[in-house]
Motif scaffolding. Structure first.
Motif, PDB file in Angstrom:
ATOM      1  N   LEU A 283       7.308   7.624   4.570  1.00 31.67           N
ATOM      2  CA  LEU A 283       7.188   6.774   3.374  1.00 31.67           C
ATOM      3  C   LEU A 283       5.828   6.907   2.703  1.00 31.67           C
ATOM      4  O   LEU A 283       5.711   6.769   1.488  1.00 31.67           O
ATOM      5  N   ALA A 284       4.799   7.193   3.494  1.00 36.67           N
ATOM      6  CA  ALA A 284       3.476   7.320   2.899  1.00 36.67           C
ATOM      7  C   ALA A 284       3.445   8.483   1.915  1.00 36.67           C
ATOM      8  O   ALA A 284       2.925   8.370   0.801  1.00 36.67           O
TER       9      ALA A 284
ATOM     10  N   ALA B  66       7.334  -1.409   8.422  1.00 36.95           N
ATOM     11  CA  ALA B  66       7.253  -0.847   9.773  1.00 36.95           C
ATOM     12  C   ALA B  66       6.295   0.332   9.855  1.00 36.95           C
ATOM     13  O   ALA B  66       5.923   0.747  10.944  1.00 36.95           O
ATOM     14  N   VAL B  67       5.890   0.867   8.699  1.00 35.41           N
ATOM     15  CA  VAL B  67       5.036   2.052   8.727  1.00 35.41           C
ATOM     16  C   VAL B  67       3.654   1.668   9.237  1.00 35.41           C
ATOM     17  O   VAL B  67       3.034   0.751   8.721  1.00 35.41           O
ATOM     18  N   PRO B  68       3.171   2.346  10.277  1.00 35.21           N
ATOM     19  CA  PRO B  68       1.823   2.032  10.754  1.00 35.21           C
ATOM     20  C   PRO B  68       0.778   2.446   9.723  1.00 35.21           C
ATOM     21  O   PRO B  68       0.904   3.502   9.100  1.00 35.21           O
ATOM     22  N   LEU B  69      -0.232   1.634   9.527  1.00 32.17           N
ATOM     23  CA  LEU B  69      -1.239   1.917   8.513  1.00 32.17           C
ATOM     24  C   LEU B  69      -2.472   2.532   9.166  1.00 32.17           C
ATOM     25  O   LEU B  69      -2.924   2.057  10.201  1.00 32.17           O
ATOM     26  N   PRO B  70      -3.013   3.556   8.560  1.00 31.08           N
ATOM     27  CA  PRO B  70      -4.184   4.209   9.160  1.00 31.08           C
ATOM     28  C   PRO B  70      -5.457   3.411   8.891  1.00 31.08           C
ATOM     29  O   PRO B  70      -6.437   3.940   8.375  1.00 31.08           O
ATOM     30  N   ASP B  71      -5.438   2.147   9.220  1.00 33.50           N
ATOM     31  CA  ASP B  71      -6.603   1.310   8.970  1.00 33.50           C
ATOM     32  C   ASP B  71      -6.648   0.198  10.023  1.00 33.50           C
ATOM     33  O   ASP B  71      -5.918  -0.786   9.916  1.00 33.50           O
ATOM     34  N   PRO B  72      -7.512   0.364  11.033  1.00 27.89           N
ATOM     35  CA  PRO B  72      -7.504  -0.594  12.137  1.00 27.89           C
ATOM     36  C   PRO B  72      -7.858  -2.024  11.703  1.00 27.89           C
ATOM     37  O   PRO B  72      -7.490  -2.982  12.375  1.00 27.89           O
TER      38      PRO B  72
ATOM     39  N   ARG C 182      -6.644  -3.676   9.444  1.00 25.29           N
ATOM     40  CA  ARG C 182      -5.477  -4.443   9.025  1.00 25.29           C
ATOM     41  C   ARG C 182      -4.429  -4.562  10.140  1.00 25.29           C
ATOM     42  O   ARG C 182      -3.284  -4.910   9.878  1.00 25.29           O
ATOM     43  N   ARG C 183      -4.830  -4.265  11.362  1.00 23.53           N
ATOM     44  CA  ARG C 183      -3.818  -4.261  12.420  1.00 23.53           C
ATOM     45  C   ARG C 183      -3.331  -5.666  12.757  1.00 23.53           C
ATOM     46  O   ARG C 183      -2.270  -5.835  13.321  1.00 23.53           O
TER      47      ARG C 183
ATOM     48  N   ARG D 263       3.129  -8.790  10.828  1.00 21.30           N
ATOM     49  CA  ARG D 263       3.993  -7.608  10.851  1.00 21.30           C
ATOM     50  C   ARG D 263       5.436  -8.012  10.686  1.00 21.30           C
ATOM     51  O   ARG D 263       5.876  -9.049  11.171  1.00 21.30           O
TER      52      ARG D 263
END
Lengths: 324, 331, 307, 311
Positions: free
Chosen positions: A217-218, A259-265, A267-268, A272
């Motif tokens: 999706l990204a 559900a897509v994991p974001l490459p930004d810790p 915002r973890r 969710r």
């Protein structure tokens, strides 16, 4: 829509279910179920969804590589589904496909020269072997490979290089429409970007129209003009990319994006959205909306009546109670 | 820096494979530490040595052609690399366990999932079949498998990919190991299922206090789950550090490039070309003499092509293998 | 890092060697080059080639280097044990057994090659047709193969020989009629998996005709397994001929077929054991040599049959 | 599983029909007159014509085929030209002997082949492996009739341990069973080895090792069952192979089984008897295949539970 290069009208594609007497069951699974879509000329249309949602089947049916059960596939207004074989063969040069698996998409026994010559042998048999060779070199150069590799076999290339060769083959006859079926998902991240950029470059050079079939999706958000979200054979939502991502109308779209994991810790710890339940089987569909069993917003009506595609402000959604 | 107790210390690990073209070091001088209750990520692209590192820890490198040639793998002070297969077997599945990428093929097709989940209990703790069954059912319940009593007798092919990965997790965690090595545990799964499985793993980690080594190529997964990150390239660790710092201020040109290659699904698309890293990973049989990333590095200098840089500290616990580490990897 | 405009020429890089394939040897120029190289490293297979070559040379040169006539009867020389003059001794008509065995090698080699070739070709064609075209064609071809495979092969060959009459030529027919079925199954299953491959789909997407897809994409990729099947069916054919001839429904006396030689020798197994044993050794040697060769070839080709 | 059995049975019926048709075509549409063959050439033409009419040999072949099938279904395979006895009775008398031989040989083949295959696979490319596999290939390459003669020479004549031929006691069974079993043990060994090696490469073996299982239990508990699945199928097919291999063995050792009947029938041009023997053996083979598939289905949960032919 008048400027659609490819339109699909009520397309249904089904397969025979596994098992049954003599191994040939009369039950059919609808991999694509009454789908209608338009791909505008010059645009990138992305088809997203999880495995088994029918996106690959739809892509193949669009190119008439699979026979549809019913419905129309209009390419510049002409119905491919009802075209005579000879006419269809002539149309093939105008629409092409790039495959996912760079290891399976090239004939391991054929030199690159022959792989790239095959389109010309088929559609321009008047070309001399010399001319074909020259075209082959041009194609390789176009996708960033040196002409000298014409004599090599596929196993001598890396995944990314093979994918470039696959693209070169698809573009050999200057098609108008290219289906990219998970064209980069088998590649490493850094190579993915190279190949995607190449595809975008080539679109400008050849004014191509793309159908991207993907689960990434990204990448879709970054590249596509319009997005269609599929779930168990149905298109659940279609809309312009940015609007669909920022304000999804269908709950499934919302959960898929969430559900897509974001490459930004940093915002973890955001809230969710977790979709409960498991992937459903297309062999036994629920009576109402097929997403209802997993949908946290489902109401009684959703479990009884299948929602139809409805249009609102240029966006389409198949949901009784769209979000926003 | 006090990060608690190190469960695992890998020092200077080198794992080689014999090929027709000579000895190939798939993992070359890799050192890292895994702390109690933390998630340590090993990131990199295919062929960088991350999976071989994982297999080396568990002593599962197929030999021949592979072998752990050098280095120490200290697990609670004992060197796994020096153990006999027999000694090693007593640790595997009890104190340290592993889950794999393909839940479809990683389960034995002719045995029930319950039997497979309970097997470590019978092997390591000598539990009776009945007791093992009871505990296995509990574990299946814990990993969120509906109707565990019913599913106990199911065969792997009767479960979906997501459930199979849950079974794998149950099997790996049933002896409450101190360390779990997860090799691309969600790569084969759909994105909504991936989110469920990661959520489950993190929940169980917090509950059981298991340290996790997470091997992945997906920077999104790293950002969502890891505490410490090690970036690998062509058998080397090129950068290591705390996840926040590493994502905010990547020091190595490779890490920088990798981070830029990944679009963020939560941000509007830029509609331009994606950033990419030119070239491809070097062949392990034909490694460059200097920095292994130098041939692809836009800022490589003469020195970079000649000599391998050491890991240099650029911040607290943040190490970068680059000649220009002080300049932030840039000119 | 620069965004990827103007893709650099990246052809001089080689594929990355990922540890998963660290042990594999597939990076040479062409398939057959690699196969030959792998084959040459297999000592047992080379020994097989050596033995087959020696036997073939002897068989070919028999008329020149053997003075004796394999059919010459001399009743004074009956049942002589092996000696310097008669390496394998003589039989019940006083014929020199070594001469007969060497001449018999010609029969065995021809029997090994021709029916194996015929059955492989028939099986390969039917297998490709069956797998590629599918539908009714596939159904009937495979049912026929089922029927043929349901027979114990020796019995079917015996029944065919009964009908056609015992002769060398009829053995060709009988063995080919029996052998094609298993080949067609192997080739069919391979065609089925190739048909689903993306490169075949790509050819379809280009509008390549079905015949050309078969000849350019399916057959060349089936070829390695066809070659293996062919090599493996040579020793099988030799064995079956020997069996048929032994039972009296194959080659007829006085033809020096090895099976027949053993069968004639068995009458004197207690008085002149060499008459049965030595021709049997010849069968064992040739079949074993072909089997070692076939095994080596299969091991060399095997890694390439997976993709 | 129930569905699987039904499906598998249903597939056997057309094969069986095909088999009968092929046998019929082969043996009835022969050039040459069976009656003349049967009665000798000196018989007068009128007599021959009368016998032909009696035997309905003048009917068109489809009629004869239908009669052949319906007779066969009623257990009537005609009468032997030579022995003047019903074929079914002759086969019924001979079958137990053949079955005993085939089973004994199968036992020999498995007892040698499976352990040798496992030992080879445990240490591939080792000395042990090379030894067993060389031996297996030799076994595959040895003509049955030759081994038989060799054994007769060694064990009967030279050592005097076993009877040369005939079939009167268990002792008579030893040599034929060894001869026949040896020739197929090579196949079993090679198959077991390759199947086990293949299974050992699977991911779930790595999983089992990751659990802390040692090599022995990994093989016994996780690999062997998977590896033996294809072996089992082939073993059932082996029975078929042994039944046909027994043609030669029976004729060398002079054992009164179905195989010797077939050979005798050919020598005497006794068409009904040959037809009966071939049909009988083939039906046994089909039943063997059926048993193999059912066994496979029973052992493999992927088929057992789903009823699909998932191979």
């Amino acid at each position: 829509m008048s400027d659609a290069l490819v339109s699909v009208r009520h397309l249904t594609v089904s397969f025979r279910a596994e098992g049954g007497f003599f191994g040939r069951s009369h039950r059919r699974v609808r991999a694509v179920d009454d789908v209608s879509l338009d791909v505008e000329e010059g645009s990138i249309f992305a088809l997203v969804g999880e495995s088994g949602c029918g996106k690959t089947t739809l892509g193949r049916a669009l190119l008439r590589l699979l026979p549809p059960d019913s419905g129309e596939v209009l390419f510049r207004g002409k119905d491919l589904a009802r075209m005579a074989p000879e006419e269809l063969r002539r149309q093939r040069r105008r629409m092409q496909i790039v495959f996912q698996d760079p290891y399976a998409s090239l004939n391991p026994r054929m030199r690159i020269r022959d792989t790239l010559a095959e389109p010309f042998w088929t559609h321009e048999p008047h070309l001399s072997p010399r001319e074909v060779e020259v075209r082959g070199r041009e194609l390789l150069r176009l996708v960033g490979l040196r002409g000298e590799v014409l004599g090599h076999f596929p196993h001598q290339f890396s995944g990314g290089q093979r994918q470039r060769i696959g693209i070169a083959r698809a573009l050999a006859l200057h098609p108008e429409f290219v289906v990219c079926d998970e064209a980069v998902s088998a590649l490493d991240v850094s190579i993915q970007a190279q190949v995607l950029n190449l595809l975008v470059d080539l679109r400008e050079k050849f004014s191509l129209t793309y159908l991207f079939i993907t689960h990434n999706l990204a990448v879709v958000r970054h590249l596509a003009d319009r997005v269609g979200v599929m779930f168990l054979g149905r298109v659940m939502e279609v809309g312009p990319t940015e609007e669909l991502f920022s304000t999804p109308l269908h709950p499934y779209t919302k959960f898929l994006i969430g559900a897509v994991p974001l490459p930004d810790p940093r915002r973890r710890d955001r809230e969710r959205l977790l979709l409960q339940g498991d992937v459903l089987s297309p062999t036994d569909l629920p009576p109402g909306c097929r997403f209802a069993p997993r949908c946290p917003y489902a109401r009684d009506r959703c479990r009884e009546e299948e929602p139809r595609m409805s249009e609102r402000e240029g966006r389409k959604v198949a949901c009784h109670y769209p979000l926003a | 820096m006090d990060r608690g107790n190190a469960v695992l210390q890998v020092r200077n690990l080198r794992t080689e494979f014999a090929t027709r073209r000579g000895i190939v070091p798939a993992v070359d001088g890799v050192s890292f530490e895994v702390f109690e209750g933390k998630v340590t990520g090993l990131v990199g692209e295919s062929g960088c040595g991350k999976s071989v590192t994982a297999l080396s820890i568990l002593g599962l490198v197929t030999s021949p052609p592979g072998r752990v040639a050098r280095g120490e793998i200290l697990f609670e002070g004992r060197d796994l690399a020096r153990m006999t297969p027999r000694e090693m077997g007593a640790f595997r599945g009890r104190d340290l366990s592993m889950i794999f990428q393909e839940p479809m093929t990683s389960l034995n097709p002719v045995k029930t999932v319950g039997n497979q989940v309970g097997e470590p209990l019978r092997v390591h703790l000598g539990l009776s079949a009945r007791e093992a069954r009871r505990r296995a059912e509990e574990m299946l319940d814990l990993v969120g498998i509906p109707e565990p009593q019913l599913r106990y007798g199911a065969f792997p092919h009767q479960l979906s990919g997501g459930l199979r990965q849950r079974v794998m997790i149950a099997m790996a965690l049933i002896c409450s190991p101190k360390l779990l090595v997860a090799d691309e545990p969600t790569t084969a799964l759909d994105v909504t299922i991936q989110a469920q499985v990661l959520d489950l793993m993190m929940g169980l980690k917090n509950r059981l206090g298991t340290a996790i080594v997470l091997i992945t190529h997906d920077l999104g997964v790293v950002a969502e789950t890891c505490d410490d990150v090690y970036v690998m390239y062509a058998g080397h660790i090129v950068e290591q550090g705390d996840v926040y710092r590493l994502f905010e201020r990547p020091g190595h040109p490779y890490t920088q490039g990798l981070l830029r290659c990944v679009p963020d699904a939560s941000k509007p698309g830029r509609r331009g070309p994606l950033a990419s890293i030119e070239g491809a990973v070097p062949l392990l049989t034909a490694l460059p003499p200097g920095c292994r990333f130098a041939p692809r590095c836009p800022w490589a200098q003469e020195l970079c092509h000649r000599q391998i840089p050491d890991l240099v500290a650029v911040g607290e616990g943040h190490l970068v293998r680059c000649w220009r580490a002080e300049e932030g990897g840039k000119p | 890092m620069r965004p990827g405009r103007d893709p650099k020429l990246i052809a001089d890089e080689l594929p990355p060697l990922v540890p998963a394939e660290a042990g594999d040897d597939m990076a040479g120029e062409t398939l057959w080059g690699d196969v030959v190289r792998a084959f040459w490293k297999n000592r047992a297979a080379l020994a097989g080639v050596g033995v087959v070559t020696v036997i073939a040379l002897m068989a070919l040169g028999a008329p020149w280097f053997l003075r004796g006539d394999p059919y010459a009867i001399d009743l004074d020389l009956r049942h002589l044990p092996p000696s310097w003059d008669h390496w394998f001794g003589t039989d019940h008509y006083g014929r020199d057994l070594f001469t007969r065995v060497v001449h018999g090698a010609r029969i065995s080699l021809v029997i090994g090659l021709i029916p194996a070739f015929l059955s492989t070709v028939i099986g390969a064609v039917l297998g490709v047709v069956s797998g590629f075209y599918g539908g009714k064609t596939d159904f009937w071809i495979m049912r026929l193969a089922d029927v043929v495979l349901a027979f114990p092969s020796l019995l079917l060959a015996m029944a065919i020989m009964y009908t056609l009459g015992a002769s060398l030529f009829n053995i060709f027919i009988a063995l080919s009629a029996v052998g094609w079925a298993s080949t067609s199954r192997i080739v069919r299953s391979q065609t089925l998996s190739l048909r689903e491959k993306d490169f075949v789909e790509a050819a379809r997407a280009l509008g390549v005709s079905r015949g050309k897809i078969v000849f350019r994409h399916i057959l060349p990729n089936c070829l390695p397994s066809i070659v293996v099947v062919f090599t493996m069916s040579i020793p099988a054919a030799i064995m079956q001929e020997a069996g048929l001839s032994f039972l009296g429904v194959g080659a007829q006396p006085p033809t020096p077929s090895w099976g027949l030689l053993v069968s004639q020798g068995k009458e004197f197994i207690f008085s002149a054991p060499w008459e049965a044993i030595l021709p049997g050794v010849a069968i064992l040697l040739l079949v074993l040599a072909f089997n070692f060769m076939g095994d080596g070839l299969r091991d060399a080709i095997d890694p390439y049959m997976k993709d | 599983m129930g569905g699987f059995i039904v499906k598998r049975l249903a597939v056997s019926v057309p094969v069986l029909l095909g088999v009968t048709f092929l046998i019929f075509m082969l043996l009835h549409v022969v050039p040459g007159d069976p009656v003349a063959l049967m009665m000798g050439e000196r018989m007068s033409p009128e007599v021959i014509d009368r016998v032909r009419a009696q035997m309905h040999l003048d009917d068109p072949w489809p009629v004869r085929y239908v009669r052949f099938i319906s007779d066969a279904l009623r257990g009537d395979l005609g009468e032997s030209y030579k022995l003047r006895r019903p074929v079914v009775g002759l086969l019924r008398d001979a079958f137990p002997t053949t079955l005993k031989l085939a089973l004994a040989a199968a036992l020999v083949a498995w007892c040698i082949g499976i352990p040798a295959g496992i030992l080879s696979a445990v240490r591939p490319y080792s000395l042990v492996d090379n030894f067993f596999m060389g031996l297996a290939l030799t076994g595959v390459s040895t003509p049955v009739f030759w081994t038989a003669l060799l054994f007769q020479y060694l064990f009967s004549l030279k050592l005097g341990w076993l009877p040369v031929a005939g079939f009167y006691s268990a002792k008579h069974l030893i040599m034929p069973a060894l001869v026949l079993g040896w020739s197929s043990s090579g196949l079993v060994a090679r198959l077991t080895r390759s199947s086990l090696l293949d299974v050992m490469r699977h991911d779930y073996i790595r999983t089992a090792r990751a659990k802390g299982l040692r090599q022995g239990p990994v093989i016994l508990r996780h690999a062997l069952k998977n590896a033996l699945l294809p072996v089992v199928t082939v073993m059932a097919l082996q029975i078929a192979f042994l039944l046909s291999g027994s043609v030669i063995t029976e004729s060398v050792f002079n054992i009164p089984g179905v195989g010797r009947i077939a050979v005798g029938a050919i020598q005497n041009r006794d068409m009904p008897l040959l037809q009966g023997a071939v049909l009988f053996t083939t039906v046994l083979v089909i039943l063997g295949n059926l048993a193999a598939d059912l066994l496979y289905g029973w052992l493999d949960p992927r088929i057992r539970r789903d009823g699909g032919v998932g191979r």
